[in-house]
Design an enzyme around this catalytic site. Structure first.
Site, mmCIF file in Angstrom:
data_model
loop_
_atom_site.group_PDB
_atom_site.id
_atom_site.type_symbol
_atom_site.label_atom_id
_atom_site.label_comp_id
_atom_site.label_asym_id
_atom_site.label_seq_id
_atom_site.Cartn_x
_atom_site.Cartn_y
_atom_site.Cartn_z
ATOM 1 C CB SER A 1 -0.872 0.015 1.259
ATOM 2 O OG SER A 1 -1.501 1.279 1.410
ATOM 3 C CE1 TYR B 1 -4.100 -2.483 5.459
ATOM 4 C CE2 TYR B 1 -3.376 -0.262 4.886
ATOM 5 C CZ TYR B 1 -3.858 -1.503 4.507
ATOM 6 O OH TYR B 1 -4.084 -1.770 3.175
ATOM 7 C CE LYS C 1 -1.509 -4.020 3.300
ATOM 8 N NZ LYS C 1 -1.676 -5.252 2.515
#
Ligand code: NAP
Length: 260
Positions: free
Chosen positions: A143, A156, A160
């Site tokens: 991401s 999160y 990534k």
């Protein structure tokens, strides 16, 4: 063949392919002639997704971090199609929203298990079962969040960021037979990212050089490219596909914006 890419005779496993980017990747790989195996936590969802693929497709229930289920999926893929040439580590989750210091251990473990451990697990299994001897291509769904800092998405994004690092590490460890790359999508119209676009899509579009949010097919096309021989001299890289979102506010740069 699609867009000059020919994957006929190749077989791909795509984790987390019941909808969104994973399903679009499966559809794009199948459109290029590849056989596809789509995983989901539920057999029913995997079957429904496989039915949305024009081509040879098989749905398999496998939680991304369930080692026995992953092993069964790898074995079934080899029994059914005879090879595993492509692995797309796409399953992802974001149970942790808010400042990092407010997260608990359970949210940390779930985030890092699905987003980071699962790509290691599946890559290890396909390497030992097929790619280590015959070669192959692994594509991880990272991401752009893993390349910067955003409020409330710290855990999160850290997972990534680690996946982007791991992509390079695995590219070196598995060279020269297996290529390992990542895609780093911006905001894409999927369920996982709904809070990032659903109630303010126009605002996101205004902050995007190409004036729209991403569609799953935008990412599916990039995954297919990286999986294919068109990218045969690309490894350890992370391809950003974000319509220019990382570039900053385009309105400041457009003609007339500065009054000059
Ligand atoms: N959408 C974006 O803006 C965006 C941006 C950057 C990166 N990404 C990444 O893109 C990937 C795909 O997400 P998406 O946006 O396409 O979301 P999505 O439409 O919600 O799809 C998520 C997929 O992951 C599967 N999944 C979730 N947890 C799983 C688990 N534990 N085991 C197996 N499968 C699991 C889901 O399947 P079931 O629910 O059927 O099990 C579903 O197929 C993720 O890695 C995400 O982090 C998305």
């Amino acid at each position: 063949m699609t867009n000059g890419i020919d994957l006929s005779g190749r077989t791909a496993i795509i984790t987390g392919a019941s909808r969104g980017i994973g399903l679009a990747a499966a559809q794009a790989i199948a459109a290029a002639g590849g056989n596809v195996v789509l995983t989901s936590r539920s057999q029913e969802s995997a079957d429904v997704a496989a039915a949305q693929v024009a081509g040879t497709a098989l749905g398999v229930a496998a939680h991304a971090v369930d080692e026995d289920a992953a092993r069964r999926c790898v074995d079934l893929t080899l029994e059914t199609f005879g090879s595993i040439d492509i692995l797309v580590n796409n399953a992802g989750t974001n149970p942790a929203y808010g400042p990092v210091i407010d997260q608990d251990h359970g949210q940390f473990v779930k985030t890092f298990d699905v987003n980071l451990w699962a790509p290691i697990l599946w890559t290890s299994l396909v390497t030992r079962a097929w790619m280590g001897e015959h070669g192959g291509s692994v594509v991880n769904t990272a991401s752009i969040g893993g390349m910067g800092f955003e409020a409330n998405l710290g855990l999160y994004n850290a997972s990534k960021s680690a996946l982007i690092h791991l992509t390079k590490q695995m590219a070196l460890e598995l060279s020269p037979k297996i290529r390992v790359n990542s895609v780093a999508p911006g905001v894409v119209r999927t369920r996982l990212a709904a809070t990032l676009w659903q109630e303010h899509e126009q605002q996101v579009c205004d902050a995007t050089a190409l004036d729209r949010i991403g569609e799953p097919a935008d990412i599916g096309a990039a995954i297919t490219f990286l999986a294919s021989d068109a990218a045969s001299w690309v490894t350890g890289e992370t391809m950003v596909i974000d319509g220019g979102q990382r570039l900053g506010d385009p309105t400041l740069f457009r003609k007339g914006a500065t009054g000059a």
